[in-house]
Design a protein around this motif. Structure first.
Motif, PDB file in Angstrom:
ATOM      1  N   GLY A  97      -4.407   5.749 -10.018  1.00  0.00           N
ATOM      2  CA  GLY A  97      -4.653   6.668  -9.002  1.00  0.00           C
ATOM      3  C   GLY A  97      -6.183   6.587  -8.562  1.00  0.00           C
ATOM      4  N   ASP A  98      -6.992   6.106  -9.426  1.00  0.00           N
ATOM      5  CA  ASP A  98      -8.480   5.891  -9.142  1.00  0.00           C
ATOM      6  C   ASP A  98      -8.517   4.686  -8.246  1.00  0.00           C
ATOM      7  N   THR A  99      -7.763   3.556  -8.873  1.00  0.00           N
ATOM      8  CA  THR A  99      -8.138   1.968  -8.182  1.00  0.00           C
ATOM      9  C   THR A  99      -7.269   1.887  -7.103  1.00  0.00           C
ATOM     10  N   MET A 100      -6.174   2.302  -6.913  1.00  0.00           N
ATOM     11  CA  MET A 100      -5.171   1.991  -6.011  1.00  0.00           C
ATOM     12  C   MET A 100      -5.745   2.953  -4.549  1.00  0.00           C
ATOM     13  N   THR A 101      -6.093   3.976  -4.619  1.00  0.00           N
ATOM     14  CA  THR A 101      -6.811   4.512  -3.544  1.00  0.00           C
ATOM     15  C   THR A 101      -7.606   3.736  -2.565  1.00  0.00           C
ATOM     16  N   LYS A 102      -8.829   3.023  -3.147  1.00  0.00           N
ATOM     17  CA  LYS A 102      -9.508   2.165  -2.579  1.00  0.00           C
ATOM     18  C   LYS A 102      -8.910   1.181  -1.980  1.00  0.00           C
ATOM     19  N   VAL A 103      -8.135   0.473  -2.750  1.00  0.00           N
ATOM     20  CA  VAL A 103      -7.291  -0.605  -2.381  1.00  0.00           C
ATOM     21  C   VAL A 103      -6.484  -0.483  -1.019  1.00  0.00           C
ATOM     22  N   LEU A 104      -5.738   0.720  -1.182  1.00  0.00           N
ATOM     23  CA  LEU A 104      -4.927   1.068   0.096  1.00  0.00           C
ATOM     24  C   LEU A 104      -5.793   1.295   1.327  1.00  0.00           C
ATOM     25  N   ILE A 105      -7.015   2.168   1.202  1.00  0.00           N
ATOM     26  CA  ILE A 105      -7.715   2.408   2.183  1.00  0.00           C
ATOM     27  C   ILE A 105      -8.401   1.029   2.922  1.00  0.00           C
ATOM     28  N   ARG A 106      -8.775   0.189   1.946  1.00  0.00           N
ATOM     29  CA  ARG A 106      -9.324  -1.146   2.568  1.00  0.00           C
ATOM     30  C   ARG A 106      -8.298  -2.039   2.848  1.00  0.00           C
ATOM     31  N   VAL A 107      -7.112  -2.007   2.427  1.00  0.00           N
ATOM     32  CA  VAL A 107      -5.834  -2.927   3.278  1.00  0.00           C
ATOM     33  C   VAL A 107      -5.407  -2.478   4.312  1.00  0.00           C
ATOM     34  N   THR A 108      -5.085  -1.095   4.341  1.00  0.00           N
ATOM     35  CA  THR A 108      -4.371  -0.475   5.448  1.00  0.00           C
ATOM     36  C   THR A 108      -5.082   0.085   6.379  1.00  0.00           C
ATOM     37  N   GLY A 109      -6.463   0.625   6.175  1.00  0.00           N
ATOM     38  CA  GLY A 109      -7.371   1.021   7.207  1.00  0.00           C
ATOM     39  C   GLY A 109      -7.100   2.529   7.323  1.00  0.00           C
ATOM     40  N   VAL A 110      -6.077   3.216   6.430  1.00  0.00           N
ATOM     41  CA  VAL A 110      -6.244   4.780   6.619  1.00  0.00           C
ATOM     42  C   VAL A 110      -7.303   5.551   6.337  1.00  0.00           C
ATOM     43  N   SER A 111      -7.303   6.476   6.794  1.00  0.00           N
ATOM     44  CA  SER A 111      -8.521   7.505   6.329  1.00  0.00           C
ATOM     45  C   SER A 111      -8.608   7.916   5.035  1.00  0.00           C
ATOM     46  N   SER A 143      -6.367  10.909   4.655  1.00  0.00           N
ATOM     47  CA  SER A 143      -4.926  10.669   4.578  1.00  0.00           C
ATOM     48  C   SER A 143      -4.169  10.847   3.291  1.00  0.00           C
ATOM     49  N   VAL A 144      -2.852  11.338   3.644  1.00  0.00           N
ATOM     50  CA  VAL A 144      -2.050  11.678   2.570  1.00  0.00           C
ATOM     51  C   VAL A 144      -1.644  10.376   1.476  1.00  0.00           C
ATOM     52  N   LEU A 145      -1.622   9.376   2.527  1.00  0.00           N
ATOM     53  CA  LEU A 145      -1.421   8.052   1.755  1.00  0.00           C
ATOM     54  C   LEU A 145      -2.451   7.581   0.886  1.00  0.00           C
ATOM     55  N   ALA A 146      -3.656   8.044   1.116  1.00  0.00           N
ATOM     56  CA  ALA A 146      -5.011   7.677   0.254  1.00  0.00           C
ATOM     57  C   ALA A 146      -5.232   8.804  -0.801  1.00  0.00           C
ATOM     58  N   LYS A 147      -4.425   9.592  -0.944  1.00  0.00           N
ATOM     59  CA  LYS A 147      -4.655  10.689  -2.033  1.00  0.00           C
ATOM     60  C   LYS A 147      -4.079  10.220  -3.337  1.00  0.00           C
ATOM     61  N   ARG A 148      -5.108  10.395  -4.302  1.00  0.00           N
ATOM     62  CA  ARG A 148      -4.484  10.102  -5.568  1.00  0.00           C
ATOM     63  C   ARG A 148      -3.420  10.793  -6.178  1.00  0.00           C
ATOM     64  N   GLU A 149      -2.932  11.892  -5.661  1.00  0.00           N
ATOM     65  CA  GLU A 149      -1.838  12.715  -6.294  1.00  0.00           C
ATOM     66  C   GLU A 149      -0.594  12.091  -5.695  1.00  0.00           C
ATOM     67  N   LEU A 206     -13.972  -8.655  -3.006  1.00  0.00           N
ATOM     68  CA  LEU A 206     -13.681  -8.919  -4.354  1.00  0.00           C
ATOM     69  C   LEU A 206     -13.313  -7.914  -5.390  1.00  0.00           C
ATOM     70  N   MET A 207     -14.061  -6.693  -5.474  1.00  0.00           N
ATOM     71  CA  MET A 207     -13.641  -5.917  -6.335  1.00  0.00           C
ATOM     72  C   MET A 207     -12.198  -5.204  -6.087  1.00  0.00           C
ATOM     73  N   ASN A 208     -11.923  -5.097  -4.830  1.00  0.00           N
ATOM     74  CA  ASN A 208     -10.515  -4.492  -4.649  1.00  0.00           C
ATOM     75  C   ASN A 208      -9.552  -5.422  -5.051  1.00  0.00           C
ATOM     76  N   VAL A 209      -9.852  -6.672  -5.140  1.00  0.00           N
ATOM     77  CA  VAL A 209      -8.868  -7.508  -5.699  1.00  0.00           C
ATOM     78  C   VAL A 209      -8.574  -7.302  -7.001  1.00  0.00           C
ATOM     79  N   CYS A 210      -9.877  -7.124  -7.998  1.00  0.00           N
ATOM     80  CA  CYS A 210      -9.756  -6.842  -9.347  1.00  0.00           C
ATOM     81  C   CYS A 210      -9.159  -5.557  -9.597  1.00  0.00           C
TER      82      CYS A 210
END
Length: 521
Positions: free
Chosen positions: A196-210, A213-219, A361-365
């Motif tokens: 939940g912690d890591t994938m929120t940042k990745v999705l925000i960076r890759v998809t550009g969602v706010s 947004s619900v898609l960027a919520k860790r829940e 770079l760290m989003n890839v990690c």
């Protein structure tokens, strides 16, 4: 005839005896041929059962040439809780590995989700004390693993549960079963928190969602990955092939460490300094011990690794343990140095929380590490499920698919719901380390050794076991006091918020315009 010489007298007697024998044979009636037994019907041999055609038989697997094999099988609901135990009649052959390959597998078992909290452990203990703790915990863990197999050989046990039961009977088996369930179950919670912690940042960076947004919520991410990925994979009964995928985890950890050192100069330049940075000791040393214990805890799979070692003598096992602990401690220490050196007093329980959201770079990690966590999740779920199966359904075997599915769903859903209540990985690692990992690693193995080894209780051969017990007892006592007295501090984290040093407007006073422009880009 008495006057004849003895030689001639003997010759005459022999002739007389021969003549009498011939006369006796002529007077006897002719011999009847022996009676033949009545003819009997030939014996009917049992016919072998009919075999299905070859195309209906499962493919036979053979060990590669030059490798030794041992009979092993995964048993659902058997004597072992989450272990692989021998089955001499029906189990497939399992390959045995060289010392080097076994050491590599053991490193995989040691380095898991706990490595992500190493920088936080260094921040909690202080830099100087953390260095000493890495050495101390490594040495104590090494000694404990050696004692575990020594005690297992004394008890002729091939599982951790069998060892504890041999030493302390059903009560010991019951206590060990509770800890054996809690440790993987809390690990499942930590896996959900990490994803939940890591994938929120990745999705925000890759998809550009706010970020709102619900898609960027860790829940949403935790619930989605649980229902669509980890839960379906965990429904498999045999996950041996999936476990082999975890071999890539060491490679991913090395890649992440390299990337962290690449970012070290840049992050050091933008993160504000604190007078207490690089201090020798801090107040939360016990919390650091809990995190390190969680990271180094691998005793529940020690018998599996031991059985996989070719020519598994005690001496070869000791060498395997020394190599594995040394390399694991080195990688963990490098991870801690890279993370703590970058952020120091700002370090979070999940060090990926410290990196800026626009750091590709760290989003890839982040993505790579989340990938390894998703593949490790079913293995821990298997262990937790097998504990429940043995504890409550030991007399109702074999396990039906319906019960297998129900237990898997219940464990996964409860772990998901608990993980939604906290986004602080540090407190989860500390709890699991102090109350589960420490007893499993530093109390039960040496206590079993003391019980099974002959000789006085305080003889010289048992000093190592007593030293491990002393370390484990102090870790639980001091760790519990520290945990509850500093609960607000250890549970403080900043998930979902951009770190202040990642916002150039806040740090304009300490950065040149060129640096600000480069950072924004």
């Amino acid at each position: 005839m008495n006057n004849l010489p003895p030689t001639e007298r003997t010759h005459i007697l022999d002739q007389n005896q021969a003549q009498r024998y011939i006369l006796d044979q002529e007077q006897q009636p002719p011999m009847q041929p022996p009676m033949q037994p009545p003819m009997q019907a030939p014996m009917q041999l049992p016919q072998p059962p009919l075999q299905p055609p070859e195309f209906m038989l499962p493919p036979q697997t053979q060990a590669p040439a030059g490798q030794q094999t041992v009979t092993m099988s995964q048993v659902e609901g058997g004597e072992g809780l989450g272990d692989v135990i021998p089955d001499k009649e029906t189990a497939p052959l399992k390959e045995r590995s060289s010392l080097a390959y076994t050491s590599f597998n053991f490193i995989n078992a040691i380095i898991g989700s706990g490595v992500i909290g190493m920088p936080y452990a260094m921040q909690q203990a202080g830099f100087g004390m953390a260095v000493l703790l890495f050495i101390l915990v490594g040495l104590v863990t090494d000694t404990s693993l050696v004692l575990t197999i020594k005690a297992g050989r004394l008890a002729n046990a091939d599982t951790y549960q069998g060892l504890v039961e041999a030493g302390f009977g059903k009560i010991g088996f019951f206590i060990q079963s509770i800890l054996q369930f809690l440790y993987p179950f809390i690990s499942l919670i930590s896996y959900n928190v990490i994803v939940g912690d890591t994938m929120t940042k990745v999705l925000i960076r890759v998809t550009g969602v706010s970020a709102e947004s619900v898609l960027a919520k860790r829940e949403f991410i935790v619930a989605t990955t649980t229902l669509l990925i980890t839960l379906p994979i965990s429904l498999y009964r045999n996950i041996s092939r999936l476990a082999r995928i975890s071999l890539v985890s060491v490679g991913i950890i090395i890649v992440v460490i390299i990337c962290m050192f690449v970012r070290l100069p840049e992050m050091t330049a933008i993160v504000a300094e604190d007078p207490e940075d690089w201090s020798f000791a801090e107040a939360n040393i016990a919390s650091a011990i809990g995190i390190l214990s969680f990271a180094f805890m691998c005793h529940h799979c020690s018998f599996l690794v031991y059985e996989s070692l070719a020519d598994n003598t005690q001496q070869r096992w000791n060498k395997t343990t020394h190599i594995s602990i040394a390399i694991s401690a080195l990688l963990s220490f490098l991870f801690a140095i890279a993370g703590y050196g970058s952020f120091r007093s700002y370090v979070q329980g999940d060090v990926f929380e410290n990196y800026c959201w626009n750091d590709d770079l760290m989003n890839v990690c982040r993505g790579l590490y989340a990938f390894t966590i998703l593949l490790t999740y079913p293995i821990e779920c298997f262990v937790a499920r097998d504990v429940l199966e043995t504890a409550f359904f030991r007399g109702h075997q074999p396990q039906p698919m319906f019960r297998h599915a129900i237990l898997t769903v219940v464990i996964s859903i409860i772990a998901m719901l608990i993980s939604l209540t906290t986004d602080c990985l540090g407190v989860v690692l500390i709890l699991n380390g102090i109350f589960c990992a420490v007893p499993l690693a530093y109390l039960l193995p040496p206590m079993c050794y003391l019980k099974l080894q002959e000789g006085p209780l305080f003889c010289r051969d048992k000093w190592e076991a007593w030293s491990v017990i002393l370390f484990g007892s102090m870790a639980i006592l001091v760790g519990s006091i520290t945990m509850f007295t500093n609960l607000n501090e250890v549970s403080d984290c900043s998930h979902g918020k951009e770190m202040e040093y990642c916002i150039p407007e806040i740090f304009n006073a300490t950065m040149s315009p060129v640096e600000v422009e480069e950072f924004e880009e």
